[in-house]
Design a protein around this motif. Structure first.
Motif, PDB file in Angstrom:
ATOM      1  N   ASP A 177     -21.158  -8.429 110.362  1.00 26.14           N
ATOM      2  CA  ASP A 177     -21.735  -9.108 109.197  1.00 26.14           C
ATOM      3  C   ASP A 177     -20.835 -10.221 108.679  1.00 26.14           C
ATOM      4  O   ASP A 177     -21.325 -11.218 108.130  1.00 26.14           O
ATOM      5  N   ASN A 178     -19.514 -10.093 108.841  1.00 22.04           N
ATOM      6  CA  ASN A 178     -18.624 -11.186 108.474  1.00 22.04           C
ATOM      7  C   ASN A 178     -18.878 -12.408 109.352  1.00 22.04           C
ATOM      8  O   ASN A 178     -18.931 -13.535 108.856  1.00 22.04           O
ATOM      9  N   VAL A 179     -19.052 -12.181 110.648  1.00 21.15           N
ATOM     10  CA  VAL A 179     -19.314 -13.300 111.561  1.00 21.15           C
ATOM     11  C   VAL A 179     -20.689 -13.909 111.284  1.00 21.15           C
ATOM     12  O   VAL A 179     -20.873 -15.128 111.356  1.00 21.15           O
ATOM     13  N   ALA A 180     -21.660 -13.077 110.941  1.00 23.36           N
ATOM     14  CA  ALA A 180     -23.026 -13.551 110.693  1.00 23.36           C
ATOM     15  C   ALA A 180     -23.170 -14.282 109.367  1.00 23.36           C
ATOM     16  O   ALA A 180     -24.148 -15.017 109.169  1.00 23.36           O
ATOM     17  N   LEU A 181     -22.214 -14.131 108.468  1.00 20.84           N
ATOM     18  CA  LEU A 181     -22.341 -14.646 107.102  1.00 20.84           C
ATOM     19  C   LEU A 181     -22.680 -16.134 107.023  1.00 20.84           C
ATOM     20  O   LEU A 181     -23.605 -16.516 106.287  1.00 20.84           O
ATOM     21  N   PRO A 182     -21.995 -17.030 107.758  1.00 18.46           N
ATOM     22  CA  PRO A 182     -22.346 -18.462 107.656  1.00 18.46           C
ATOM     23  C   PRO A 182     -23.782 -18.755 108.079  1.00 18.46           C
ATOM     24  O   PRO A 182     -24.431 -19.640 107.499  1.00 18.46           O
ATOM     25  N   LEU A 183     -24.291 -18.044 109.070  1.00 17.37           N
ATOM     26  CA  LEU A 183     -25.666 -18.262 109.509  1.00 17.37           C
ATOM     27  C   LEU A 183     -26.650 -17.813 108.433  1.00 17.37           C
ATOM     28  O   LEU A 183     -27.649 -18.493 108.157  1.00 17.37           O
ATOM     29  N   ARG A 184     -26.363 -16.688 107.805  1.00 15.95           N
ATOM     30  CA  ARG A 184     -27.257 -16.195 106.747  1.00 15.95           C
ATOM     31  C   ARG A 184     -27.228 -17.124 105.540  1.00 15.95           C
ATOM     32  O   ARG A 184     -28.273 -17.396 104.937  1.00 15.95           O
ATOM     33  N   LEU A 185     -26.054 -17.626 105.197  1.00 15.13           N
ATOM     34  CA  LEU A 185     -25.963 -18.554 104.061  1.00 15.13           C
ATOM     35  C   LEU A 185     -26.696 -19.862 104.351  1.00 15.13           C
ATOM     36  O   LEU A 185     -27.194 -20.516 103.437  1.00 15.13           O
TER      37      LEU A 185
END
Length: 233
Positions: free
Chosen positions: A101-109
């Motif tokens: 989820d840390n790695v995915a964070l920029p994509l979700r934002l």
């Protein structure tokens, strides 16, 4: 190549003390690779903070993506920052989120739909050698593992500008080389990379890279001559 960053006679002072950075002027070309070197305390981290808009200059002008960053209202800065990937020296992972989820964070934002997130995140975790740690949370990871997750998070969205502060300082030489290849691949896709490092071995691995050195708050070339002495263009 078009210029993506332009510093013009930039100075930075914290509080009422002496300037941390003085008369810093340089231009970064779009798609270039730059190593930033200098002794501890010379001003490298302060220069990087200006680059990723965590700090505003005390004087001078900073142009970023064709915008006058110093003149922009604060409400405009988040959109500009989303075009920048940052690898912090102290990682700054979200402790209650998993590595995935840390790695995915920029994509979700950035509003990427969830169905399009899984494949690139798992590919990035594989690249940094942490597929087996996808569900682990930062407090359970070693310093080197946290560093690799921080790097994966910084590059997952293919930023236009990548700013990395000693990104290989907590990993072994083999992983350092692998991460450097990741930065080089991103650079070949058009990202401008600025990497602060003390590792001269890494600098020699990217022959097309430019080298900038900070010395006592001023930007100098590898021979020690001022790149832009006061009063000169």
């Amino acid at each position: 190549m078009a210029n993506i960053v332009h510093f013009e006679q930039v100075g930075l002072r914290y509080g009422t003390g002496a300037e941390t950075l003085s008369d810093v002027s340089f231009t970064l070309a779009k798609g270039g690779f730059y190593f930033l070197t200098g002794a501890s305390g010379a001003g490298k981290t302060s220069l990087l903070r200006l680059l990723y808009l965590a700090q505003r200059p005390t004087r001078g002008r900073i142009g970023l993506f064709g915008e006058d960053a110093g003149a922009l209202p604060r409400r405009s800065l988040p959109a500009l920052r989303r075009r920048i990937g940052v690898v912090f020296q102290d990682f700054r992972l979200v402790p209650h989120l998993s590595a995935y989820d840390n790695v995915a964070l920029p994509l979700r934002l950035a509003g990427v739909r969830e169905s399009a997130i899984d494949a690139p995140v798992r590919e990035m975790l594989e690249w940094v050698g942490l597929s087996a740690r996808a569900t682990a949370k930062p407090p359970t990871l070693s310093g080197g593992e946290q560093q690799r997750i921080a790097i994966a998070r910084a590059v997952i969205a293919r930023p236009e500008l990548l700013v990395a502060d000693e990104p290989t300082g907590n990993v072994d030489p083999e992983m350092a080389d692998r991460l450097l290849h990741l930065f080089e691949a991103l650079h070949r896709l058009g990202t401008t990379v600025v990497m602060a490092t003390h590792d001269l071995h890494l600098i020699g691995r990217i022959p097309q890279a430019h080298r900038m050195r900070v010395e006592k708050g001023r930007l100098v070339d590898p021979t020690g001559a001022l790149l832009h002495p006061p009063g000169q263009a």
